[in-house]
Design a protein around this motif. Structure first.
Motif, PDB file in Angstrom:
ATOM      1  N   VAL A  51       0.838  -1.209   0.000  1.00  0.00           N
ATOM      2  CA  VAL A  51       0.000   0.000   0.000  1.00  0.00           C
ATOM      3  C   VAL A  51       0.868   1.252   0.000  1.00  0.00           C
ATOM      4  O   VAL A  51       0.605   2.196  -0.751  1.00  0.00           O
ATOM      5  CB  VAL A  51      -0.981  -0.017   1.196  1.00  0.00           C
ATOM      6  CG1 VAL A  51      -1.678   1.318   1.350  1.00  0.00           C
ATOM      7  CG2 VAL A  51      -2.000  -1.134   1.023  1.00  0.00           C
ATOM      8  N   LEU A  52       1.921   1.269   0.826  1.00  0.00           N
ATOM      9  CA  LEU A  52       2.812   2.430   0.839  1.00  0.00           C
ATOM     10  C   LEU A  52       3.490   2.625  -0.513  1.00  0.00           C
ATOM     11  O   LEU A  52       3.633   3.761  -0.990  1.00  0.00           O
ATOM     12  CB  LEU A  52       3.858   2.284   1.946  1.00  0.00           C
ATOM     13  CG  LEU A  52       3.363   2.470   3.372  1.00  0.00           C
ATOM     14  CD1 LEU A  52       4.476   2.159   4.359  1.00  0.00           C
ATOM     15  CD2 LEU A  52       2.836   3.863   3.582  1.00  0.00           C
ATOM     16  N   GLY A  53       3.892   1.548  -1.142  1.00  0.00           N
ATOM     17  CA  GLY A  53       4.492   1.629  -2.470  1.00  0.00           C
ATOM     18  C   GLY A  53       3.521   2.191  -3.491  1.00  0.00           C
ATOM     19  O   GLY A  53       3.884   3.045  -4.304  1.00  0.00           O
ATOM     20  N   LEU A  56       3.204   5.903  -2.924  1.00  0.00           N
ATOM     21  CA  LEU A  56       4.366   6.625  -3.422  1.00  0.00           C
ATOM     22  C   LEU A  56       4.366   6.726  -4.943  1.00  0.00           C
ATOM     23  O   LEU A  56       4.687   7.778  -5.508  1.00  0.00           O
ATOM     24  CB  LEU A  56       5.650   5.965  -2.930  1.00  0.00           C
ATOM     25  CG  LEU A  56       5.966   6.133  -1.451  1.00  0.00           C
ATOM     26  CD1 LEU A  56       7.156   5.275  -1.060  1.00  0.00           C
ATOM     27  CD2 LEU A  56       6.228   7.590  -1.119  1.00  0.00           C
ATOM     28  N   VAL A  57       4.008   5.646  -5.621  1.00  0.00           N
ATOM     29  CA  VAL A  57       3.943   5.669  -7.086  1.00  0.00           C
ATOM     30  C   VAL A  57       2.858   6.640  -7.540  1.00  0.00           C
ATOM     31  O   VAL A  57       3.064   7.443  -8.456  1.00  0.00           O
ATOM     32  CB  VAL A  57       3.698   4.253  -7.645  1.00  0.00           C
ATOM     33  CG1 VAL A  57       3.346   4.302  -9.124  1.00  0.00           C
ATOM     34  CG2 VAL A  57       4.915   3.384  -7.417  1.00  0.00           C
ATOM     35  N   TRP A  58       1.699   6.599  -6.908  1.00  0.00           N
ATOM     36  CA  TRP A  58       0.619   7.521  -7.251  1.00  0.00           C
ATOM     37  C   TRP A  58       1.055   8.966  -7.039  1.00  0.00           C
ATOM     38  O   TRP A  58       0.815   9.826  -7.899  1.00  0.00           O
ATOM     39  CB  TRP A  58      -0.618   7.206  -6.411  1.00  0.00           C
ATOM     40  CG  TRP A  58      -1.695   8.234  -6.559  1.00  0.00           C
ATOM     41  CD1 TRP A  58      -2.591   8.324  -7.584  1.00  0.00           C
ATOM     42  CD2 TRP A  58      -1.949   9.317  -5.679  1.00  0.00           C
ATOM     43  NE1 TRP A  58      -3.398   9.418  -7.385  1.00  0.00           N
ATOM     44  CE2 TRP A  58      -3.038  10.037  -6.225  1.00  0.00           C
ATOM     45  CE3 TRP A  58      -1.380   9.746  -4.483  1.00  0.00           C
ATOM     46  CZ2 TRP A  58      -3.551  11.171  -5.598  1.00  0.00           C
ATOM     47  CZ3 TRP A  58      -1.902  10.878  -3.876  1.00  0.00           C
ATOM     48  CH2 TRP A  58      -2.968  11.566  -4.426  1.00  0.00           C
ATOM     49  N   ALA A  59       1.715   9.241  -5.900  1.00  0.00           N
ATOM     50  CA  ALA A  59       2.175  10.605  -5.613  1.00  0.00           C
ATOM     51  C   ALA A  59       3.204  11.053  -6.651  1.00  0.00           C
ATOM     52  O   ALA A  59       3.156  12.198  -7.124  1.00  0.00           O
ATOM     53  CB  ALA A  59       2.759  10.679  -4.202  1.00  0.00           C
ATOM     54  N   ALA A  60       4.125  10.186  -7.017  1.00  0.00           N
ATOM     55  CA  ALA A  60       5.131  10.535  -8.010  1.00  0.00           C
ATOM     56  C   ALA A  60       4.489  10.835  -9.358  1.00  0.00           C
ATOM     57  O   ALA A  60       4.857  11.816 -10.027  1.00  0.00           O
ATOM     58  CB  ALA A  60       6.153   9.409  -8.146  1.00  0.00           C
TER      59      ALA A  60
END
Length: 65
Positions: A51-53, A56-60
């Motif tokens: 979920v954290l990954g 992070l991908v979504w935010a990037a």
């Protein structure tokens, strides 16, 4: 899209390689500690990391990566 996936995979391999190159005994200690945890706890840790990954991908991607 393929470029981003290759970049992400390369960065993961760099971080993993650094850990194995700089602290191999720490990896062994971590594996022993992980083997002492119940399967449910390891599964939960994996789900949280997933979920954290994804976050992070979504935010990037949202920020323009």
């Amino acid at each position: 899209m393929l470029e981003t996936a290759l970049l992400a995979l390369g960065l993961v391999l760099i971080v993993e390689g650094l850990v194995y190159a700089l602290a191999p005994s720490l990896i062994e200690q971590m594996l022993v500690a992980l083997s002492a945890l119940p399967v449910e706890a390891r599964r939960l840790m994996g789900a949280i990391a997933l979920v954290l990954g994804l976050i992070l991908v979504w935010a990037a991607k949202t920020l323009g990566a």
